[in-house]
Design an enzyme around this catalytic site. Structure first.
Site, PDB file in Angstrom:
ATOM      1  N   HIS A   1      37.781  40.906  42.201  1.00  9.54           N
ATOM      2  CA  HIS A   1      36.631  41.316  41.332  1.00  9.54           C
ATOM      3  C   HIS A   1      35.402  41.703  42.266  1.00  9.54           C
ATOM      4  O   HIS A   1      35.377  41.570  43.600  1.00  9.54           O
ATOM      5  CB  HIS A   1      36.426  40.274  40.517  1.00  9.54           C
ATOM      6  CG  HIS A   1      36.011  38.903  41.047  1.00  9.54           C
ATOM      7  ND1 HIS A   1      36.585  38.154  42.040  1.00  9.54           N
ATOM      8  CD2 HIS A   1      34.760  38.314  41.057  1.00  9.54           C
ATOM      9  CE1 HIS A   1      35.768  36.993  42.241  1.00  9.54           C
ATOM     10  NE2 HIS A   1      34.739  37.201  41.752  1.00  9.54           N
TER      11      HIS A   1
ATOM     12  N   HIS B   1      32.322  40.525  42.894  1.00 12.35           N
ATOM     13  CA  HIS B   1      31.125  39.833  43.237  1.00 12.35           C
ATOM     14  C   HIS B   1      31.466  39.814  45.000  1.00 12.35           C
ATOM     15  O   HIS B   1      32.232  39.937  45.385  1.00 12.35           O
ATOM     16  CB  HIS B   1      31.458  38.227  43.095  1.00 12.35           C
ATOM     17  CG  HIS B   1      31.338  37.766  41.634  1.00 12.35           C
ATOM     18  ND1 HIS B   1      31.765  36.918  40.728  1.00 12.35           N
ATOM     19  CD2 HIS B   1      30.155  38.663  40.582  1.00 12.35           C
ATOM     20  CE1 HIS B   1      30.999  36.780  39.535  1.00 12.35           C
ATOM     21  NE2 HIS B   1      30.264  37.920  39.520  1.00 12.35           N
TER      22      HIS B   1
ATOM     23  N   ASP C   1      30.654  37.960  47.389  1.00 15.79           N
ATOM     24  CA  ASP C   1      31.402  36.894  48.250  1.00 15.79           C
ATOM     25  C   ASP C   1      32.784  37.123  48.323  1.00 15.79           C
ATOM     26  O   ASP C   1      33.476  36.533  49.089  1.00 15.79           O
ATOM     27  CB  ASP C   1      31.156  35.529  47.818  1.00 15.79           C
ATOM     28  CG  ASP C   1      31.657  35.276  46.229  1.00 15.79           C
ATOM     29  OD1 ASP C   1      31.523  36.131  45.378  1.00 15.79           O
ATOM     30  OD2 ASP C   1      32.286  34.077  46.130  1.00 15.79           O
ATOM     31  N   HIS C   2      33.456  38.372  47.464  1.00 15.18           N
ATOM     32  CA  HIS C   2      34.595  38.777  47.820  1.00 15.18           C
ATOM     33  C   HIS C   2      34.857  40.082  48.279  1.00 15.18           C
ATOM     34  O   HIS C   2      35.975  40.475  48.782  1.00 15.18           O
ATOM     35  CB  HIS C   2      35.443  38.571  46.209  1.00 15.18           C
ATOM     36  CG  HIS C   2      35.468  37.123  45.811  1.00 15.18           C
ATOM     37  ND1 HIS C   2      36.397  36.471  45.758  1.00 15.18           N
ATOM     38  CD2 HIS C   2      34.484  36.322  45.339  1.00 15.18           C
ATOM     39  CE1 HIS C   2      36.374  35.273  45.226  1.00 15.18           C
ATOM     40  NE2 HIS C   2      34.927  35.384  44.719  1.00 15.18           N
TER      41      HIS C   2
ATOM     42  N   HIS D   1      35.879  35.278  34.137  1.00 11.81           N
ATOM     43  CA  HIS D   1      35.007  35.213  35.144  1.00 11.81           C
ATOM     44  C   HIS D   1      34.075  36.148  35.430  1.00 11.81           C
ATOM     45  O   HIS D   1      32.802  36.310  35.242  1.00 11.81           O
ATOM     46  CB  HIS D   1      35.467  34.914  36.637  1.00 11.81           C
ATOM     47  CG  HIS D   1      34.477  34.808  37.615  1.00 11.81           C
ATOM     48  ND1 HIS D   1      33.857  33.710  37.803  1.00 11.81           N
ATOM     49  CD2 HIS D   1      34.357  35.314  38.975  1.00 11.81           C
ATOM     50  CE1 HIS D   1      33.203  33.696  38.657  1.00 11.81           C
ATOM     51  NE2 HIS D   1      33.507  34.723  39.348  1.00 11.81           N
TER      52      HIS D   1
ATOM     53  N   ASP E   1      38.647  34.118  41.538  1.00 12.51           N
ATOM     54  CA  ASP E   1      37.945  33.143  40.794  1.00 12.51           C
ATOM     55  C   ASP E   1      38.211  33.013  39.334  1.00 12.51           C
ATOM     56  O   ASP E   1      37.550  32.602  38.562  1.00 12.51           O
ATOM     57  CB  ASP E   1      36.496  33.713  40.884  1.00 12.51           C
ATOM     58  CG  ASP E   1      35.807  33.654  42.289  1.00 12.51           C
ATOM     59  OD1 ASP E   1      36.474  33.113  43.334  1.00 12.51           O
ATOM     60  OD2 ASP E   1      34.532  33.940  42.316  1.00 12.51           O
TER      61      ASP E   1
ATOM     62  N   HIS F   1      38.177  30.078  46.510  1.00 22.02           N
ATOM     63  CA  HIS F   1      37.246  28.710  46.976  1.00 22.02           C
ATOM     64  C   HIS F   1      37.570  27.430  47.038  1.00 22.02           C
ATOM     65  O   HIS F   1      38.785  27.256  46.356  1.00 22.02           O
ATOM     66  CB  HIS F   1      35.872  28.833  45.752  1.00 22.02           C
ATOM     67  CG  HIS F   1      35.115  30.094  45.918  1.00 22.02           C
ATOM     68  ND1 HIS F   1      33.930  30.194  46.421  1.00 22.02           N
ATOM     69  CD2 HIS F   1      35.229  31.059  45.023  1.00 22.02           C
ATOM     70  CE1 HIS F   1      33.471  31.280  46.283  1.00 22.02           C
ATOM     71  NE2 HIS F   1      34.119  31.848  45.292  1.00 22.02           N
TER      72      HIS F   1
END
Ligand code: ZN
Ligand code: FE
Length: 254
Positions: free
Chosen positions: A55, A57, A59-60, A113, A132, A170
């Site tokens: 996805h 975001h 942080d990915h 999410h 996530d 995570h």
């Protein structure tokens, strides 16, 4: 058989390197930064040829472009995220397969999410890269999707084989365990797992991957249709999705 290397990044994220030895192909899953993945690939003598993104975001995905610039790798990402992820080479949607050398993943769209979230299920390897959507003892926050969508997404993942290893995005498990115990305090399997998790974290060991069969028995977000949980939340006659929505709401406030 896929060789899977877990790469801790950014504090509490997990990225992964997947190496298919027959054809010598390597993929990086959710590289929120490039450096640690390059270092891990180097240490194994592997060259990254694919990036698989769950996805949009940061942080990915934040390391994806650097990996592509350095290695010329192919970026695979959700079709629904095309407007939000740069330089996608292969856009995937529900039911499609992604080949990695001699093995392959099936793509599931799992909105909740985010609206475009996908997960990658390597069928022959019993490995699910769940981003996530599904965490060990938890699930992602509902940023873009509804409780209905997330419950449907999780229900589809719950239908996969018990022996599936769940590689999530995570290390949130210790906090998830404390919350899960507040929802499902009489669940003996959960109590036992919470103890194991506390020990692992004390020893600074990862709690990921987890086993889907264990998630089914202990993750409250996969158990919203258990009458016992509905009853405890005072939602005896409510449909599972309403119970799920209540659990998610309580987690957000926990
Ligand atoms: Zn996210
Ligand atoms: Fe994340």
């Amino acid at each position: 058989m896929l060789d899977i290397v877990q790469v801790p990044i950014l504090g509490d994220n997990y990225a992964y390197l997947l190496h298919e030895p027959d054809e010598g192909v390597t993929a990086a899953v959710d590289p929120g930064e490039a450096g640690p993945l390059l270092a891990a690939a180097d240490a194994h003598g592997w060259t990254i040829s694919y990036v698989l993104l769950t996805h949009h975001h940061a942080d990915h995905i934040a390391g994806a472009q650097a990996l592509r610039d350095l290695t010329g790798c192919t970026i695979v990402a959700p079709l629904a995220d095309l407007g939000r992820i740069e330089n996608v080479d292969v856009a995937v949607s529900d039911g499609e397969t992604v080949s990695l050398g001699a093995t392959h993943a099936v793509v599931f769209e799992t909105p909740g999410h985010t609206s475009g979230h996908v997960v990658y299920w390597f069928v022959a390897d019993d490995a699910l890269f769940s981003g996530d959507t599904l965490f060990a003892l938890g699930c992602g926050r509902l940023f873009e999707g509804t409780a209905e969508q997330m419950w449907e997404s999780l229900s589809r993942l719950r239908a996969l084989p018990d022996e599936t290893r769940v590689y999530c995005g995570h290390e949130y498990t210790a906090a998830n365990a404390r919350f899960a115990r507040s929802i499902d305090p009489d669940n003996a399997a959960l109590a036992e797992r919470a103890e194991e998790i506390a020990k692992l974290r004390e020893a600074k060991q990862p709690t990921v991957p987890s086993i889907l069969g264990v998630e089914k028995a202990t993750n409250p977000f996969l158990r919203a249709d258990e009458p016992e949980i509905a009853k405890r939340l005072g939602l005896d006659d409510a449909p599972p999705v309403a119970v799920f929505a209540e659990i998610r709401k309580r987690k957000d406030a926990f």
